[in-house]
Design a protein around this motif. Structure first.
Motif, PDB file in Angstrom:
ATOM      1  N   ILE A   1       7.181 -21.242  -9.958  1.00 46.99           N
ATOM      2  CA  ILE A   1       7.339 -19.816 -10.201  1.00 46.99           C
ATOM      3  C   ILE A   1       6.487 -19.457 -11.414  1.00 46.99           C
ATOM      4  CG2 ILE A   1       8.960 -17.986 -10.828  1.00 46.99           C
ATOM      5  CD1 ILE A   1      11.149 -19.634  -9.408  1.00 46.99           C
ATOM      6  N   ASN A   2       5.529 -18.527 -11.237  1.00 44.26           N
ATOM      7  CA  ASN A   2       4.596 -18.166 -12.307  1.00 44.26           C
ATOM      8  C   ASN A   2       4.441 -16.651 -12.410  1.00 44.26           C
ATOM      9  OD1 ASN A   2       3.574 -20.888 -12.985  1.00 44.26           O
ATOM     10  ND2 ASN A   2       2.877 -20.849 -10.871  1.00 44.26           N
ATOM     11  N   GLN A   3       4.532 -16.133 -13.629  1.00 41.82           N
ATOM     12  CA  GLN A   3       4.213 -14.737 -13.944  1.00 41.82           C
ATOM     13  C   GLN A   3       4.931 -13.730 -13.052  1.00 41.82           C
ATOM     14  OE1 GLN A   3      -0.093 -14.884 -13.733  1.00 41.82           O
ATOM     15  NE2 GLN A   3      -0.226 -15.384 -15.905  1.00 41.82           N
ATOM     16  N   ASN A   4       6.226 -13.888 -12.903  1.00 37.45           N
ATOM     17  CA  ASN A   4       7.020 -12.935 -12.127  1.00 37.45           C
ATOM     18  C   ASN A   4       7.804 -12.038 -13.065  1.00 37.45           C
ATOM     19  OD1 ASN A   4       6.092 -14.220  -9.831  1.00 37.45           O
ATOM     20  ND2 ASN A   4       7.848 -15.575  -9.706  1.00 37.45           N
ATOM     21  N   SER A   5       8.244 -10.889 -12.560  1.00 38.96           N
ATOM     22  CA  SER A   5       9.048  -9.980 -13.375  1.00 38.96           C
ATOM     23  C   SER A   5      10.279  -9.529 -12.595  1.00 38.96           C
ATOM     24  CB  SER A   5       8.223  -8.777 -13.819  1.00 38.96           C
ATOM     25  OG  SER A   5       7.853  -7.982 -12.715  1.00 38.96           O
ATOM     26  N   TYR A   6      11.331  -9.194 -13.349  1.00 41.28           N
ATOM     27  CA  TYR A   6      12.616  -8.808 -12.773  1.00 41.28           C
ATOM     28  C   TYR A   6      13.091  -7.550 -13.496  1.00 41.28           C
ATOM     29  CZ  TYR A   6      12.133 -13.618 -11.280  1.00 41.28           C
ATOM     30  OH  TYR A   6      11.641 -14.775 -10.738  1.00 41.28           O
ATOM     31  N   LYS A   7      13.390  -6.500 -12.731  1.00 40.48           N
ATOM     32  CA  LYS A   7      13.772  -5.225 -13.334  1.00 40.48           C
ATOM     33  C   LYS A   7      14.880  -4.585 -12.496  1.00 40.48           C
ATOM     34  CE  LYS A   7      11.696  -0.797 -14.600  1.00 40.48           C
ATOM     35  NZ  LYS A   7      10.453   0.008 -14.553  1.00 40.48           N
TER      36      LYS A   7
ATOM     37  N   GLU B   1      24.040 -10.712  -5.067  1.00 42.79           N
ATOM     38  CA  GLU B   1      24.551 -11.641  -6.074  1.00 42.79           C
ATOM     39  C   GLU B   1      23.400 -12.348  -6.797  1.00 42.79           C
ATOM     40  OE1 GLU B   1      27.547 -14.526  -7.701  1.00 42.79           O
ATOM     41  OE2 GLU B   1      27.995 -12.854  -6.395  1.00 42.79           O
ATOM     42  N   ASP B   2      22.403 -12.798  -6.043  1.00 37.20           N
ATOM     43  CA  ASP B   2      21.220 -13.438  -6.613  1.00 37.20           C
ATOM     44  C   ASP B   2      19.987 -12.712  -6.091  1.00 37.20           C
ATOM     45  OD1 ASP B   2      22.918 -15.509  -7.592  1.00 37.20           O
ATOM     46  OD2 ASP B   2      22.753 -16.532  -5.659  1.00 37.20           O
ATOM     47  N   THR B   3      19.043 -12.447  -6.957  1.00 40.93           N
ATOM     48  CA  THR B   3      17.789 -11.863  -6.505  1.00 40.93           C
ATOM     49  C   THR B   3      16.961 -12.913  -5.784  1.00 40.93           C
ATOM     50  OG1 THR B   3      17.779 -10.231  -8.252  1.00 40.93           O
ATOM     51  CG2 THR B   3      15.642 -10.791  -7.279  1.00 40.93           C
ATOM     52  N   LEU B   4      16.720 -14.027  -6.457  1.00 34.87           N
ATOM     53  CA  LEU B   4      15.960 -15.144  -5.906  1.00 34.87           C
ATOM     54  C   LEU B   4      16.881 -16.357  -5.922  1.00 34.87           C
ATOM     55  CD1 LEU B   4      13.287 -16.472  -4.999  1.00 34.87           C
ATOM     56  CD2 LEU B   4      12.696 -16.698  -7.421  1.00 34.87           C
TER      57      LEU B   4
ATOM     58  N   ILE C   1       5.680 -19.074  -5.952  1.00 39.11           N
ATOM     59  CA  ILE C   1       5.778 -17.629  -6.123  1.00 39.11           C
ATOM     60  C   ILE C   1       4.998 -17.250  -7.374  1.00 39.11           C
ATOM     61  CG2 ILE C   1       7.328 -15.653  -6.355  1.00 39.11           C
ATOM     62  CD1 ILE C   1       9.567 -17.461  -5.228  1.00 39.11           C
ATOM     63  N   ASN C   2       3.956 -16.429  -7.201  1.00 37.76           N
ATOM     64  CA  ASN C   2       3.073 -16.059  -8.303  1.00 37.76           C
ATOM     65  C   ASN C   2       2.909 -14.549  -8.392  1.00 37.76           C
ATOM     66  OD1 ASN C   2       2.201 -18.809  -8.998  1.00 37.76           O
ATOM     67  ND2 ASN C   2       1.270 -18.759  -6.967  1.00 37.76           N
ATOM     68  N   ASN C   3       2.951 -14.022  -9.625  1.00 37.48           N
ATOM     69  CA  ASN C   3       2.659 -12.616  -9.879  1.00 37.48           C
ATOM     70  C   ASN C   3       3.434 -11.695  -8.936  1.00 37.48           C
ATOM     71  OD1 ASN C   3       1.407 -10.594 -11.342  1.00 37.48           O
ATOM     72  ND2 ASN C   3      -0.227 -10.388  -9.826  1.00 37.48           N
ATOM     73  N   THR C   4       4.741 -11.898  -8.897  1.00 40.51           N
ATOM     74  CA  THR C   4       5.604 -11.156  -7.978  1.00 40.51           C
ATOM     75  C   THR C   4       6.645 -10.369  -8.763  1.00 40.51           C
ATOM     76  OG1 THR C   4       5.208 -12.684  -6.167  1.00 40.51           O
ATOM     77  CG2 THR C   4       7.257 -11.455  -6.088  1.00 40.51           C
TER      78      THR C   4
ATOM     79  N   ILE D   1       3.880 -17.061  -1.981  1.00 35.00           N
ATOM     80  CA  ILE D   1       4.072 -15.624  -2.179  1.00 35.00           C
ATOM     81  C   ILE D   1       3.314 -15.237  -3.436  1.00 35.00           C
ATOM     82  CG2 ILE D   1       5.758 -13.801  -2.615  1.00 35.00           C
ATOM     83  CD1 ILE D   1       7.828 -15.689  -1.251  1.00 35.00           C
ATOM     84  N   GLN D   2       2.414 -14.245  -3.304  1.00 35.00           N
ATOM     85  CA  GLN D   2       1.675 -13.786  -4.483  1.00 35.00           C
ATOM     86  C   GLN D   2       1.387 -12.300  -4.388  1.00 35.00           C
ATOM     87  OE1 GLN D   2      -2.082 -15.810  -4.895  1.00 35.00           O
ATOM     88  NE2 GLN D   2      -2.276 -16.103  -2.702  1.00 35.00           N
ATOM     89  N   ASN D   3       1.344 -11.672  -5.557  1.00 33.76           N
ATOM     90  CA  ASN D   3       1.066 -10.231  -5.649  1.00 33.76           C
ATOM     91  C   ASN D   3       1.939  -9.437  -4.679  1.00 33.76           C
ATOM     92  OD1 ASN D   3      -0.934 -10.562  -7.636  1.00 33.76           O
ATOM     93  ND2 ASN D   3      -2.376 -11.194  -6.064  1.00 33.76           N
ATOM     94  N   THR D   4       3.233  -9.679  -4.770  1.00 32.49           N
ATOM     95  CA  THR D   4       4.195  -9.052  -3.870  1.00 32.49           C
ATOM     96  C   THR D   4       5.268  -8.356  -4.686  1.00 32.49           C
ATOM     97  OG1 THR D   4       3.794 -10.751  -2.200  1.00 32.49           O
ATOM     98  CG2 THR D   4       5.841  -9.523  -1.998  1.00 32.49           C
TER      99      THR D   4
END
Length: 187
Positions: free
Chosen positions: A165-171, A153-156, A142-145, A108-111
């Motif tokens: 898991i690389n360069q992901n963000s959570y908001k 309860e859990d996002t991922l 999972i990259n840049n996601t 999964i990338q750029n998602t």
């Protein structure tokens, strides 16, 4: 050991309606591709083994009515050439995705995942899934996601799997951003 997270049975989930993945995907050489660049999925969906689900850059899956996808096949989502969106709507959330019991690596990338709330407790299943995006007994990169506006309860949720898991963000995450159980990997 939480047997709800380690022992799934899909008999009730595999209804006649949930097996109709050809409403949303076309098949070519054991790969499933979206029939349109934007697809709305409003019912639970089951994808069997021995396929590869490919979501190309600039495509979008909209999950509404708490629709949830269980896949026994790996997913390849996005690339470096454009973004992918898998989301519900602000006023009609989707459930999410479980990729399980798969030997191949899902990538999964750029998602962007958003407006998801996990599998409904009232759904046609005999198990609980706590996350919106779930991987069980598989491998995933999972990259840049981006994960935004997730209400489960859990996002991922990664269970008994190998991961990168690389360069992901959570908001705007309502509970745990990441829950990893019995797994090995790098963040």
């Amino acid at each position: 050991i939480d047997y709800l997270n380690s022992n799934y049975n899909y008999k009730k989930f595999k209804t006649t309606e949930s097996l109709k993945y050809d409403k949303y995907f076309y098949k070519k050489n054991k790969k499933l591709f979206l029939i349109n660049d934007e697809v709305i999925i409003d019912k639970n969906l089951y994808i069997p083994k021995n396929l590869i689900v490919v979501i190309k850059p600039n495509q979008k899956i909209v999950l509404i009515n708490n629709a949830f996808i269980i896949s026994n096949s790996p997913w390849i989502i996005g690339s470096s050439k454009g973004d992918v969106s898998i989301s519900g709507k602000i006023d009609n959330h989707g459930g999410g995705i479980l990729i399980t019991d798969v030997d191949q690596t899902s990538i999964i990338q750029n998602t962007k995942f958003s407006y998801l709330k996990g599998l409904s407790k009232n759904s046609n299943s005999e198990f609980l899934i706590y996350g919106s995006i779930n991987f069980k007994s598989t491998k995933v990169k999972i990259n840049n996601t981006k994960f935004e506006n997730i209400y489960s309860e859990d996002t991922l949720n990664i269970i008994n799997s190998e991961f990168e898991i690389n360069q992901n963000s959570y908001k705007n995450i309502s509970s745990d951003a990441i829950d990893i159980d019995f797994s090995n990997g790098q963040i």
